[in-house]
Design a protein around this motif. Structure first.
Motif, PDB file in Angstrom:
ATOM      1  N   MET A 332      33.063 -15.835  56.647  1.00 20.98           N
ATOM      2  CA  MET A 332      31.672 -15.795  57.083  1.00 20.98           C
ATOM      3  C   MET A 332      30.747 -15.615  55.901  1.00 20.98           C
ATOM      4  SD  MET A 332      30.281 -13.649  60.344  1.00 20.98           S
ATOM      5  CE  MET A 332      30.252 -12.158  59.407  1.00 20.98           C
ATOM      6  N   LYS A 333      31.144 -14.704  55.012  1.00 18.37           N
ATOM      7  CA  LYS A 333      30.304 -14.439  53.849  1.00 18.37           C
ATOM      8  C   LYS A 333      30.177 -15.686  52.985  1.00 18.37           C
ATOM      9  CE  LYS A 333      29.966  -9.612  53.290  1.00 18.37           C
ATOM     10  NZ  LYS A 333      30.887  -8.533  53.013  1.00 18.37           N
ATOM     11  N   VAL A 334      31.330 -16.336  52.775  1.00 18.51           N
ATOM     12  CA  VAL A 334      31.298 -17.553  51.961  1.00 18.51           C
ATOM     13  C   VAL A 334      30.324 -18.555  52.559  1.00 18.51           C
ATOM     14  CG1 VAL A 334      32.665 -19.558  51.335  1.00 18.51           C
ATOM     15  CG2 VAL A 334      33.580 -17.285  50.981  1.00 18.51           C
ATOM     16  N   ARG A 335      30.439 -18.685  53.844  1.00 19.32           N
ATOM     17  CA  ARG A 335      29.561 -19.657  54.498  1.00 19.32           C
ATOM     18  C   ARG A 335      28.105 -19.293  54.297  1.00 19.32           C
ATOM     19  NH1 ARG A 335      31.155 -19.362  60.076  1.00 19.32           N
ATOM     20  NH2 ARG A 335      33.264 -18.799  59.498  1.00 19.32           N
ATOM     21  N   GLU A 336      27.833 -17.976  54.423  1.00 23.79           N
ATOM     22  CA  GLU A 336      26.444 -17.549  54.267  1.00 23.79           C
ATOM     23  C   GLU A 336      25.932 -17.890  52.885  1.00 23.79           C
ATOM     24  OE1 GLU A 336      26.518 -13.623  57.134  1.00 23.79           O
ATOM     25  OE2 GLU A 336      25.624 -13.490  55.155  1.00 23.79           O
ATOM     26  N   LYS A 337      26.791 -17.597  51.884  1.00 21.58           N
ATOM     27  CA  LYS A 337      26.385 -17.843  50.507  1.00 21.58           C
ATOM     28  C   LYS A 337      26.092 -19.313  50.283  1.00 21.58           C
ATOM     29  CE  LYS A 337      25.566 -15.833  46.680  1.00 21.58           C
ATOM     30  NZ  LYS A 337      25.282 -14.480  46.270  1.00 21.58           N
ATOM     31  N   LEU A 338      27.006 -20.119  50.748  1.00 21.39           N
ATOM     32  CA  LEU A 338      26.823 -21.556  50.601  1.00 21.39           C
ATOM     33  C   LEU A 338      25.502 -21.975  51.211  1.00 21.39           C
ATOM     34  CD1 LEU A 338      30.314 -23.113  51.269  1.00 21.39           C
ATOM     35  CD2 LEU A 338      28.814 -23.655  49.381  1.00 21.39           C
ATOM     36  N   GLN A 339      25.286 -21.437  52.386  1.00 22.66           N
ATOM     37  CA  GLN A 339      24.041 -21.794  53.077  1.00 22.66           C
ATOM     38  C   GLN A 339      22.831 -21.392  52.229  1.00 22.66           C
ATOM     39  OE1 GLN A 339      24.104 -23.558  55.666  1.00 22.66           O
ATOM     40  NE2 GLN A 339      21.972 -23.556  56.224  1.00 22.66           N
ATOM     41  N   LYS A 340      22.906 -20.197  51.672  1.00 27.85           N
ATOM     42  CA  LYS A 340      21.778 -19.727  50.862  1.00 27.85           C
ATOM     43  C   LYS A 340      21.545 -20.658  49.679  1.00 27.85           C
ATOM     44  CE  LYS A 340      21.203 -14.783  51.361  1.00 27.85           C
ATOM     45  NZ  LYS A 340      22.032 -13.685  50.943  1.00 27.85           N
ATOM     46  N   LEU A 341      22.655 -20.986  48.996  1.00 30.84           N
ATOM     47  CA  LEU A 341      22.530 -21.865  47.840  1.00 30.84           C
ATOM     48  C   LEU A 341      21.893 -23.182  48.238  1.00 30.84           C
ATOM     49  CD1 LEU A 341      25.895 -21.181  46.043  1.00 30.84           C
ATOM     50  CD2 LEU A 341      23.650 -20.969  45.033  1.00 30.84           C
ATOM     51  N   ARG A 342      22.383 -23.681  49.326  1.00 25.51           N
ATOM     52  CA  ARG A 342      21.830 -24.956  49.773  1.00 25.51           C
ATOM     53  C   ARG A 342      20.345 -24.814  50.056  1.00 25.51           C
ATOM     54  NH1 ARG A 342      25.502 -25.813  54.124  1.00 25.51           N
ATOM     55  NH2 ARG A 342      27.438 -25.564  52.993  1.00 25.51           N
ATOM     56  N   SER A 344      18.232 -22.681  48.698  1.00 25.54           N
ATOM     57  CA  SER A 344      17.422 -22.580  47.487  1.00 25.54           C
ATOM     58  C   SER A 344      17.344 -23.922  46.779  1.00 25.54           C
ATOM     59  CB  SER A 344      17.976 -21.499  46.558  1.00 25.54           C
ATOM     60  OG  SER A 344      19.361 -21.651  46.403  1.00 25.54           O
ATOM     61  N   GLU A 345      18.402 -24.682  46.855  1.00 21.96           N
ATOM     62  CA  GLU A 345      18.364 -26.009  46.241  1.00 21.96           C
ATOM     63  C   GLU A 345      17.278 -26.840  46.882  1.00 21.96           C
ATOM     64  OE1 GLU A 345      22.402 -27.676  45.646  1.00 21.96           O
ATOM     65  OE2 GLU A 345      21.312 -29.576  45.733  1.00 21.96           O
ATOM     66  N   ALA A 346      17.313 -26.789  48.195  1.00 18.79           N
ATOM     67  CA  ALA A 346      16.292 -27.548  48.916  1.00 18.79           C
ATOM     68  C   ALA A 346      14.893 -27.082  48.509  1.00 18.79           C
ATOM     69  CB  ALA A 346      16.504 -27.382  50.414  1.00 18.79           C
ATOM     70  N   GLU A 347      14.771 -25.774  48.356  1.00 21.55           N
ATOM     71  CA  GLU A 347      13.465 -25.217  47.977  1.00 21.55           C
ATOM     72  C   GLU A 347      13.023 -25.766  46.624  1.00 21.55           C
ATOM     73  OE1 GLU A 347      11.805 -23.005  49.907  1.00 21.55           O
ATOM     74  OE2 GLU A 347      10.119 -22.963  48.501  1.00 21.55           O
ATOM     75  N   LEU A 348      13.969 -25.700  45.693  1.00 15.34           N
ATOM     76  CA  LEU A 348      13.670 -26.198  44.350  1.00 15.34           C
ATOM     77  C   LEU A 348      13.240 -27.653  44.393  1.00 15.34           C
ATOM     78  CD1 LEU A 348      16.431 -24.585  42.195  1.00 15.34           C
ATOM     79  CD2 LEU A 348      14.058 -24.794  41.518  1.00 15.34           C
ATOM     80  N   GLN A 349      14.011 -28.411  45.096  1.00 14.69           N
ATOM     81  CA  GLN A 349      13.709 -29.830  45.210  1.00 14.69           C
ATOM     82  C   GLN A 349      12.286 -30.023  45.709  1.00 14.69           C
ATOM     83  OE1 GLN A 349      15.802 -32.031  44.207  1.00 14.69           O
ATOM     84  NE2 GLN A 349      15.429 -33.950  45.258  1.00 14.69           N
ATOM     85  N   ARG A 350      12.004 -29.252  46.729  1.00 13.36           N
ATOM     86  CA  ARG A 350      10.678 -29.369  47.338  1.00 13.36           C
ATOM     87  C   ARG A 350       9.590 -29.066  46.333  1.00 13.36           C
ATOM     88  NH1 ARG A 350       7.466 -26.451  50.170  1.00 13.36           N
ATOM     89  NH2 ARG A 350       8.701 -24.584  49.834  1.00 13.36           N
ATOM     90  N   ARG A 351       9.830 -27.980  45.568  1.00 17.32           N
ATOM     91  CA  ARG A 351       8.808 -27.579  44.594  1.00 17.32           C
ATOM     92  C   ARG A 351       8.628 -28.642  43.521  1.00 17.32           C
ATOM     93  NH1 ARG A 351      10.047 -22.118  42.497  1.00 17.32           N
ATOM     94  NH2 ARG A 351      10.537 -21.038  44.426  1.00 17.32           N
ATOM     95  N   HIS A 352       9.767 -29.168  43.099  1.00 22.61           N
ATOM     96  CA  HIS A 352       9.740 -30.231  42.096  1.00 22.61           C
ATOM     97  C   HIS A 352       8.872 -31.374  42.566  1.00 22.61           C
ATOM     98  CE1 HIS A 352      11.412 -32.699  38.878  1.00 22.61           C
ATOM     99  NE2 HIS A 352      11.544 -33.663  39.769  1.00 22.61           N
TER     100      HIS A 352
END
Lengths: 407, 324
Positions: A332-342, A344-352
């Motif tokens: 569950m934790k792994v999944r959560e982390k992955l989700q978070k990373l994804r 933030s990536e999306a966030e970064l992309q958006r900001r870019h």
């Protein structure tokens, strides 16, 4: 339990007092109260609910809470109902396990499976409770007796009856009963019983056997019961007057079938045996034979690794459980982390993208300004040229005038 | 049957004297007595519901399969079998060839899916046999009729409702044969229980769209409708069968002796056997045959002739042996 081996019985020289031991046991038990779990199996319409009501003189099944036959069911269910009965200061917590839907479908293959699963699950619960560290509260929900209702066809057992009993005779005490016994005349009943017992022996079905005792009186009674197996019963809680007496029975135009009349049916025998004499034995056999069979089979199935499995079994299952839990949590934790990373990536992309857009907008602005500026410049230059031209023209005319003046 | 008044009023001519047209009824009766007739009744139900006993009681003789030399406690067969036993009964100069068709194994297995198929097949085979004879170029003078005229379906007296198997069977077969549902072993239930059960069963039959005999759609006139309505209200009959006689109030009656009394089979206060017998034999026997011939057989025939371009008439040489 005390085991008296082949030792010499000693004579006491005075009154010691341990003859009072049974009384102490008795008083403790009365305080604790008793539990008994009874299962009833049979097709709908065989009078199971009525018989239970008659046996325990209580309305376990009433118009507000109808018996299994009145409920709609698509698959075999296993339901339990508890009732607390008090009599003479003794409490009995009675659990009745029903099986509505048994044998009612067109295709009844495996309709015994939910029943087997239920019995096994109760054994499992008890096994786990027994293996726990804290054993103060050990509720005993194991099925101690199974009343199997046979339809009074008058011919013999049905294939379904045979299948069911074959599969359950090693898991629970089976007591076969002939339901709605007032359907048959005494001769038909005799023949039916003989036929059933013959088939039971043929198929090697082990129904509940009454224990042998040393007491002659008891043995006589037990032999009488054995002759009348399977018991043919009639149930009813309606009271009718017969010859001035009030009895429980069923009123027909041609007479009254009395429930408690030994000549009419075997209800009395069943009740006495089930409640008054053999209840404890049923519990003992369940505990000592059926439960032990289950337990040894279950434990032997665990892989043998040279160590005494009995002790570790409980902890093993616990450990396994904990392991599983931890794995689950980890995943569950792994999944959560992955989700978070994804995320933030999306966030970064958006900001870019946003920045790019801003940049472009600014770029455009500047272009626009430059253009304007150039336009201005162009127009200013144009103006300048015009001015220059004008100046030139003005100077030329001056010169012309000057020249004119000289001449 | 022709009726006197019909011939008189139709056409309007009044008779000037006695002609004797009404003697045709007497002539028909004489003919019927000479030729006799066939009646085929099928009994369907779980084993142990008293089917054989009831049939013996209905026809007051040992006509069921059980009496034809089969042991009382024979094993339940693994699949549904269809066994027919014939006897010739005579009463008042009228001969009847009664065939009782038994279906051992029905509903007795653990898995009873499609246990109605052998029965359906048997019924259709009889229609097929009759059809082949009819279509023949040289027909027999009297085609032997093995078609099932009536199917008694035995409902188990659970006291609660119809079983799934009952509904399935009756739904599927009510369009190819006359089904008469009966509640078996009625001495299991008290009078109140019986009434409740009957009502519930009738409701379930209605909900399932099961048209049992006498079917509403085949009532010919008001008189029929009234009679049949009364019968339909009382169905399914709760019956008890017995072939043993006991002494009750100085009379010898057919009954079942229990420890608390004697169930009299023909006593309308005890069970509805007498009603069933009167309905089946004394009033509607001929109608059962007619509905079978005019409606069920005709619909089978129509179906058969519409498929595969119809049947070809067979010449005399190819006919099967007659089964007289």
């Amino acid at each position: 339990m005390f085991i008296f081996g082949p030792q010499q019985q000693m004579n006491l020289e005075g009154y010691v007092g341990f003859a009072n031991l049974p009384n102490q046991v008795y008083r403790k038990s009365v305080k604790r109260g008793f539990e008994f779990t009874l299962m009833v199996v049979g097709e709908s319409g065989l009078g199971k609910s009525t018989l239970i009501n008659s046996l325990f003189l209580t309305d376990l099944y009433s118009p507000e809470y109808p018996g299994p036959s009145h409920r709609i069911k698509k698959t075999v269910q296993v339901e339990q109902s508890k009732v607390l009965i008090k009599e003479g200061g003794v409490q009995l917590l009675l659990t009745i396990v029903d099986t509505p839907g048994f044998g009612d479908e067109v295709d009844n293959s495996n309709c015994w499976q939910p029943v087997i699963d239920y019995i096994d699950s109760k054994f499992e619960d008890y096994l786990n409770a027994e293996s726990r560290v804290n054993r103060r509260q050990m509720p005993d929900n194991r099925v101690q007796c199974c009343l199997y209702f046979i339809a009074p066809s008058g011919h013999g057992l049905k294939p379904l009856d045979i299948e069911f009993m074959k599969r359950l005779h090693e898991k629970v005490n089976i007591i076969p009963l002939i339901a709605k016994a007032d359907t048959m005349t005494p001769e038909e009943c005799q023949q039916f019983k003989k036929q059933i017992m013959k088939e039971i022996q043929e198929h090697k079905i082990r129904i509940y056997e009454f224990p042998e005792t040393d007491d002659e009186e008891e043995m006589k009674m037990i032999r009488k019961i054995k002759d009348r197996l399977p018991l043919a019963v009639v149930g009813s809680n309606t009271i009718i007057e017969v010859n001035g007496k009030r009895v429980r029975g069923r009123q027909y135009p041609w007479g009254v079938a009395e429930v408690e009349n030994a000549e009419h049916c075997d209800f009395n025998i069943l009740r006495n045996m089930l409640i008054r004499t053999h209840m404890q034995d049923l519990k003992d056999v369940t505990n000592n034979v059926h439960y032990e069979n289950y337990r040894s089979r279950k434990l032997a199935a665990v892989t043998y690794n040279g160590v005494d499995n009995n002790k570790n079994k409980g902890q093993l299952t616990k450990k396994k459980k904990m392991e599983q839990e931890m794995e689950q949590v980890f995943e569950m934790k792994v999944r959560e982390k992955l989700q978070k990373l994804r995320d933030s990536e999306a966030e970064l992309q958006r900001r870019h993208e946003q920045m790019k857009k801003n940049l472009e907008a600014q770029h455009k602005e500047i272009e626009e300004k430059r253009r304007q500026h150039e336009e201005e410049m162009a127009s200013w230059e144009a103006q300048q040229r015009i001015l220059e031209q004008q100046k030139l023209d003005a100077s030329r005319t001056l010169e012309k005038n000057k020249k004119k003046k000289i001449f | 049957c022709l009726s006197n008044t019909d011939t008189c009023t139709r056409g309007g001519s009044t008779l000037l004297g006695y002609i004797g047209i009404d003697t045709i009824i007497e002539q028909m009766r004489k003919k019927t007595m000479k030729t006799g007739f066939d009646f085929n009744i099928m009994v369907v139900g779980n084993s142990g519901l008293g089917k054989s006993t009831l049939v013996n009681t209905l026809f007051k003789s040992q006509v069921s399969r059980r009496s034809a030399g089969w042991a009382r406690d024979e094993k339940i067969p693994k699949t549904v079998e269809v066994k027919a036993v014939s006897h010739v009964l005579e009463e008042g100069g009228v001969k009847m060839k009664l065939t009782v068709i038994d279906t051992p194994g029905f509903g007795d297995q653990i898995n009873n899916d499609n246990c109605w198929e052998p029965i359906s097949k048997y019924i259709n085979e009889q229609y097929e046999k009759f059809l082949k004879e009819e279509v023949n170029i040289t027909r027999k003078k009297r085609i032997p009729d093995t078609r099932v005229h009536c199917c008694l379906y035995f409902i188990s007296p659970t006291g609660h409702s119809l079983r799934q198997l009952d509904v399935e069977f009756m739904k599927r077969l009510s369009h190819s044969v006359n089904i008469i549902p009966v509640i078996a072993k009625a001495d299991t239930m008290t009078i109140e229980e019986r009434q409740e059960f009957k009502q519930r069963v009738r409701k379930e039959l209605e909900m399932g769209g099961i048209e049992f005999y006498p079917q509403k759609e085949f009532d010919e006139d008001m008189e029929d409708k009234n009679d049949n309505d009364k019968i339909r209200e009382a169905m399914p009959f709760a019956v008890v069968g017995s072939d043993k006689e006991y002494q009750v109030n100085g009379k010898r009656v057919l009954g079942r002796k229990t420890q608390w009394g004697i169930v009299e089979v023909e006593n309308p206060n005890h069970c509805e056997f007498a009603q069933l017998r009167d309905f089946l034999i004394r009033s509607h026997l001929q109608d059962l045959k007619e509905v079978t011939h005019n409606i069920h057989y005709e619909s089978y025939r129509a179906k058969r002739l519409n498929e595969n371009g119809g049947l070809h008439p067979i010449s005399c040489n190819d006919t099967q042996e007659s089964n007289l």
